[in-house]
Scaffold this motif. Structure first.
Motif: not given
Length: 309
Positions: A48-68
């Motif tokens: 995750l990129v700790r910004a406002n709003p928080v959003f996923p990094t490229p690695a986070g996008h990959t994990l999000l697909q599998y997580a769902r």
């Protein structure tokens, strides 16, 4: 990776906030932060990129697909197992069935076809063996349900009568009268191996006629038994509906069992048997419904022969 961590990760990605995710999941923000940090340590990447709003990094996008995918599979499996009879999604999995050969040959094909039509995601495995063997397999957990002659004697198994069969004497020629004790002593019975309930009834029938040592030849397969009876090797005791269905293939004839003892031995119930209801899979529930079995009672709606033959 824990499913709890993945659910928190998904909530942060969707809400864009650690705080909002914590509110949705009824926990505190520090708990969410700890789980996300643990995930990042496990995968070895920033998620995750700790910004406002928080959003996923490229690695986070990959994990999000599998997580769902993992969370959806978990939720679907949980819903099926908690309320399998009310499952809204497709029922999948393997259904392991044990059956007597006579039941498998005559009764099961249309019922299995109906189950397959209603639930194409269920894979079927059918093992044919005598009643005694099926009970051993069921209690050992190697099959999910079975079709046996009569109710299971074990208290930890549940039984529902689903078919009623009439056993008849089968021969290679028409019989004007029931054979005498001398006739049977000079011949043999062709039967399935030890443990078959029909074989037990042969022995009881012969005992009622004063024959203490009946000769029984084990042939194992239904077609072999009918073929050998047609060839004049001996008699058999089989279900009337099965013999009638096979008469176009085998030149055999049948006669009802006479007398009070004969009539008592002739009628047998085939029961659907399974283990504790709490352990039923969605596939077992679906099959029970096809059979007209009510898991909450010991009664069932008998399957008409036209539907199961």
């Amino acid at each position: 990776m824990q499913l709890k961590s993945l659910r928190m990760f998904e909530a942060v990605c969707e809400s864009g906030s650690f705080g909002i995710a914590a509110q949705r999941l009824h926990t505190v923000q520090s708990n969410v932060t700890a789980h996300i940090k643990k995930l990042e340590d496990e995968v070895g990447a920033q998620l995750l990129v700790r910004a406002n709003p928080v959003f996923p990094t490229p690695a986070g996008h990959t994990l999000l697909q599998y997580a769902r995918q993992m969370l959806q599979s978990h939720d679907h499996a949980l819903a099926l197992l908690q309320s399998p009879q009310f499952a809204l999604g497709p029922i999948t999995g393997v259904l392991r069935i044990g059956s007597m050969e006579t039941t498998a040959a005559l009764r099961l094909p249309p019922l299995l076809a109906r189950l397959r039509q209603q639930h194409p995601g269920i894979d079927l495995e059918l093992a044919v063996s005598p009643t005694a063997s099926q009970l051993d397999e069921l209690r050992a957990g190697r099959i999910d349900c079975a079709f046996i002659n009569g109710a299971a004697p074990q208290s930890d198994l549940h039984s529902w009568p689903v078919f009623r069969e009439e056993l008849v004497l089968v021969s290679n020629k028409p019989l004007k009268q029931f054979p005498s004790a001398d006739d049977f002593c000079a011949s043999v019975f062709l039967a399935f191996r030890q443990g078959c309930s029909y074989r037990q009834r042969i022995e009881l029938l012969m005992a009622s006629m004063g024959i203490s040592a009946v000769r029984i030849m084990e042939l194992g397969m239904l077609d072999t038994i009918l073929g050998c009876v047609a060839a004049g090797m001996g008699y058999a005791l089989l279900s009337r509906s099965l013999v009638e269905a096979q008469q176009q293939r085998f030149d055999v004839h049948w006669m009802t069992l006479p007398g009070k003892t004969g009539r008592e031995l002739a009628w047998v119930d085939t029961c659907f048997v399974s283990g504790a209801l709490e352990g039923w899979s969605p596939a077992v529930h679906a099959f029970a419904k096809v059979l007209g079995v009510d898991p909450q009672s010991r009664e069932s709606r008998p399957v008409p022969l036209a539907m199961a033959a």
